[in-house]
Write a protein that holds these residues in place. Sequence first.
Motif, short mmCIF file in Angstrom:
data_model
loop_
_atom_site.label_atom_id
_atom_site.label_comp_id
_atom_site.label_asym_id
_atom_site.label_seq_id
_atom_site.Cartn_x
_atom_site.Cartn_y
_atom_site.Cartn_z
N GLU B 21 0.89 -1.23 0.03
CA GLU B 21 -0.06 0.12 0.00
C GLU B 21 0.90 1.08 0.08
OE1 GLU B 21 0.14 -2.57 1.96
OE2 GLU B 21 -2.03 -3.19 2.68
N ASN B 22 0.29 2.39 -0.49
CA ASN B 22 1.12 3.48 -0.74
C ASN B 22 1.73 4.17 0.66
OD1 ASN B 22 1.93 4.81 -2.94
ND2 ASN B 22 -0.30 5.47 -3.24
N ASN B 23 0.99 4.05 1.37
CA ASN B 23 1.70 4.53 2.81
C ASN B 23 2.66 3.81 3.49
OD1 ASN B 23 -0.15 2.81 3.53
ND2 ASN B 23 -0.74 3.57 5.52
N ILE B 24 2.57 2.66 3.30
CA ILE B 24 3.71 1.85 3.76
C ILE B 24 5.15 1.80 2.93
CG2 ILE B 24 4.41 -0.60 4.55
CD1 ILE B 24 1.33 -1.15 4.85
N SER B 25 4.82 1.55 1.57
CA SER B 25 5.85 1.50 0.86
C SER B 25 6.65 3.13 0.91
CB SER B 25 5.54 1.35 -0.74
OG SER B 25 4.54 2.22 -1.27
N ARG B 26 5.76 4.14 0.96
CA ARG B 26 6.50 5.33 1.27
C ARG B 26 7.58 5.42 2.45
NH1 ARG B 26 3.96 7.24 -3.18
NH2 ARG B 26 5.05 5.83 -4.05
N ARG B 27 6.95 4.67 3.44
CA ARG B 27 7.81 4.77 4.57
C ARG B 27 9.06 3.98 4.47
NH1 ARG B 27 5.01 4.17 10.36
NH2 ARG B 27 7.04 4.77 10.76
N LEU B 28 8.82 2.70 3.77
CA LEU B 28 9.95 2.00 3.59
C LEU B 28 11.04 2.53 2.69
CD1 LEU B 28 8.20 -1.53 2.86
CD2 LEU B 28 9.42 -1.06 4.71
N GLU B 29 10.46 3.17 1.58
CA GLU B 29 11.38 3.94 0.72
C GLU B 29 12.20 5.21 1.51
OE1 GLU B 29 8.84 5.17 -2.31
OE2 GLU B 29 8.29 3.17 -3.00
N ALA B 30 11.40 5.69 2.43
CA ALA B 30 12.05 6.75 3.16
C ALA B 30 13.30 6.12 3.96
CB ALA B 30 11.24 7.38 4.03
#
Lengths: 662, 77
Positions: B21-30
Amino acid sequence: MREHANGFHVAFVGNPNCGKTTLFNAITGSKLKVANWPGVTVEKKEGTVEFENEKLILIDTPGIYSLSTYTIEEKVTRNCVLDDDIEVIVNVVDASNLERNLYLTLQLLELGKPIVMALNMMDVIEERGMEIDLHRLPEMLCDIPIVPVSAIKKRGLDILLHAIIHHKEAVTLGQVFSYSEELEDKISKLEVIMAAKYPNHSSARWHSIKLLEDDEEVSEEHPVDVSRIVDRSYSRQIIQAKYGYVEEVIRECLFNKSSKEARTDKIDAVLTHPLFGVPCFLIIMALVFLLTFTLGDWIKGFLEIFLEWFQGVVGNLLTFLNAAEWLKGLIVDGIIAGVGGILTFLPNIIILFIALAILEDSGYMSRVAYVMDGIMSKLGLSGKAFLPMVLGFGCTVPAVMATRALETPKDRRRTMLVTPFMSCSARLPIYVLFSGLFFGKFAALVSFSMYVLGILIALLTAFITNLLDREKGKNNLLIELPEYKRPNLRSIRVYVWNKVKDYLTKAGTTIFIASIVVWFALNIGPKGFVNEPVESFAAYLARFIAPVLKPCGLNMWEVVVALFAGVSAKEVVVTSFTVLFSDAVNNMSLLESIQAVYPSFGGANALSLMVFCLLYTPCLATIATIKKESESLKFTIFAMIFQVATAFAFSALVYNIARLYI
Amino acid sequence: MISLWEVEIKKEYTVERILLENNISRRLEALGINEGTPIVALTRKRSGAMIVKIRGTRLALGRHITSNIEVKEVIAV
C-alpha cells in the motif's frame, strides 16, 4: 530577521535514536528520558541555554525518518520545523549511521532555513575505525557548518552553540543537488506558480517538491491548481533521487565502512533466535521481577524496623508534649503509617527501575517488538504494540503515551485498553504487603504471579477484541533495531532518579493528602469525632457497597474504602489499609489487627484482593492520559467499566479456586 | 525474482519491487529500501517477521511487508 526578547528558537531534528535528547540534556542540563530504542521522545520539549550573551530556546523533537506525515510524531516534528518561529535547525545526525540519516538532511536542506549539523556519536565512529571526510562532507551539503560532537561524552558542545549563533542569519541554498531534467522542469514551473501566489514564501522549492510528491498537507495549506504539472505522484522518483545523491556523498566522504563488524549480530543470534527468542525474553523478565522482590524485600525489612522505631519515638514525643489523642492518632497512625509505609517500598521500586533502565538503554527493547511479533500478530497487533506494554511495568502513563508510535488509531486504542493490565510499579507495594503478610516464603513467587496474570489477561483481552474485529489489520511491523551498547551509567541514573523523584513527590502530595482524607473520613461520623471507625461516614457508605464484593471474598467495608481511595493512586490502597488497621498505639502488627477484626481473612482473600488491585480501574493520572490520547470520553468510560468488570470476574474466580487449596 | 520472505539468510540480494500500500511503501522508501538497494536477511521467524540489514541499519519487518517486497539475488562476477 526578527529579534526575540526572550531568545531565539532552535529545533533539534533528526532520525529516531540518533541522540537528540542526549544532546539536548547535555546542553540544557535537563533530565529528559533517554534510552536506546527508536521512539522514546513522543512530544516536543523546550529548554534554554545562554551562550556568548545570547539566549537560545532549544526544542527537542520526536525523531523522524522523513518530513512526510504518517505517524503522530512525524506530524509534531514537521509542524515544528515548518514553524516560522524556528530560526535555526540543528540536524542531529548519527555518524555511525550516516547513509540513512543524510536522507532527512537532504529534505531539511531543501527547506532553505539556516541549518547546522551536529554529527553525533563520533566516538562510536572512531571506535569502529571508520573515518569521515569532514572537508568534503559540507561541500556536498550546501556548505552548512558540520560540528562533530559526542553527546554522551559532552564533546564539541560549545563549538556547536557557537555555530548555531553565527549561522542564524545564514541562508542555506534550497538546492543541494539536481533531480532529473523532467523533475527539475516541473519544480521550477511550480516555484513560479508558488511565488506568484505566495510572494513571501521562504521555502518555495521545498513546497514545490512536496506538491510533486502529492503531499496532502502541503496541497491543503497551499491550494494551487497544479494538476497540469503534477499529473501523478512523483514521490518514488524523488526519494530515489535523494538516496542516489546520498550514496554519492557516502562514496566520497565515508571510509573503512565495515572494517569492524559490530558485536550486535553475535548477541542477536541468541536473543532474536527464531526458537530461543521468546524464552530468552521470559527469562530476562522473570529475573527482573525476582530480583525486584527478593533483593528488594530484604532491604525493605530494614526500613520497616526503622519505621516502627520512628513511630514509637514520635508517639512517645507526642505523649510527652501532652498532644490531644486524636492528633497523636492522625500523626502516628495516619501520616507516618500511611506515607512512611509507602516509603519502605522504595528499594523494590528502585531495583525495578534500574532493571527496566538497563533493558531500555542496552538496545534490547526494539528486539522485544520483533521477538513478540509472532504472538502479537496472532492477536491482530504488531510486535510494536508490545513496547507500550513493557513500559507499563514501570508506569502506565508514559506507556499509554508510547502507543503513539503505532500506525492506526484502532491499534492504539486496543493497546491502550490492555496496557493498564500490565502491572505498574504503583501496584507493587500492594503485592509486596499482602504476599508478605499471608504467604511467607512464597511471597516473591506470589507477587511475581500477579505480573504473569496481568500479562495473560492483557493478551487474552487483545485476543478477544481481535475476534470481535471484522476488519483484520495486516502485520506491518516496522522498527529499527539499534546497535547494542553498554548501558550508560548517567542515563540510568537520570532515568531511575526521575522515577524515584516522581514516587517521592507522589508520596508527599497525592498519597499524603489521601492518607489524611482517609483518616478523617474514618474518624468523623454523623455525630462528630467517632471512637471507632465503624461509626464514620466512610464506613456507612462502604458498608452499603461491600456486599457486592462477596463473590470475591472482599465484602469488608475497609476494603471498599481502600479500593475507592486507591483510584487516586494505587499505592493508596496500601496506605488506606495501614491507616485502617494500623494500631501501633496498642503494639499490634498489621496482620494481627486485620485478623482481630476479620478472623477468616486469609490467603485466599489476600490473593483475591491483589488480583482485584491488579485489574481494576487504573489511577486518575492514567484515566486522564487515556482520555487525552484517545480523544474520546466514550472510549475512556468503556475502558474503566471494562477494567472493573474484569477485576470483579477474575478476583471472584481466583478467590473461589484458591479457597479450595488454602 | 522472489519475495524477501523466501530469501536465503545472510546472502546478498537487491530490492526489485515493493508491492505494498502507498503509505507503507513510502515509509520503506524513506528508510532507504528502494529499487536496487542491497539487502541481507539476518534472521527469520516462522511467523514471517524478519530482521534485515539495509544501508548499514537493522530493521525488523513484519510478514505482510516481507512477503510483498520482491528481491533478486546478487550474482558475484
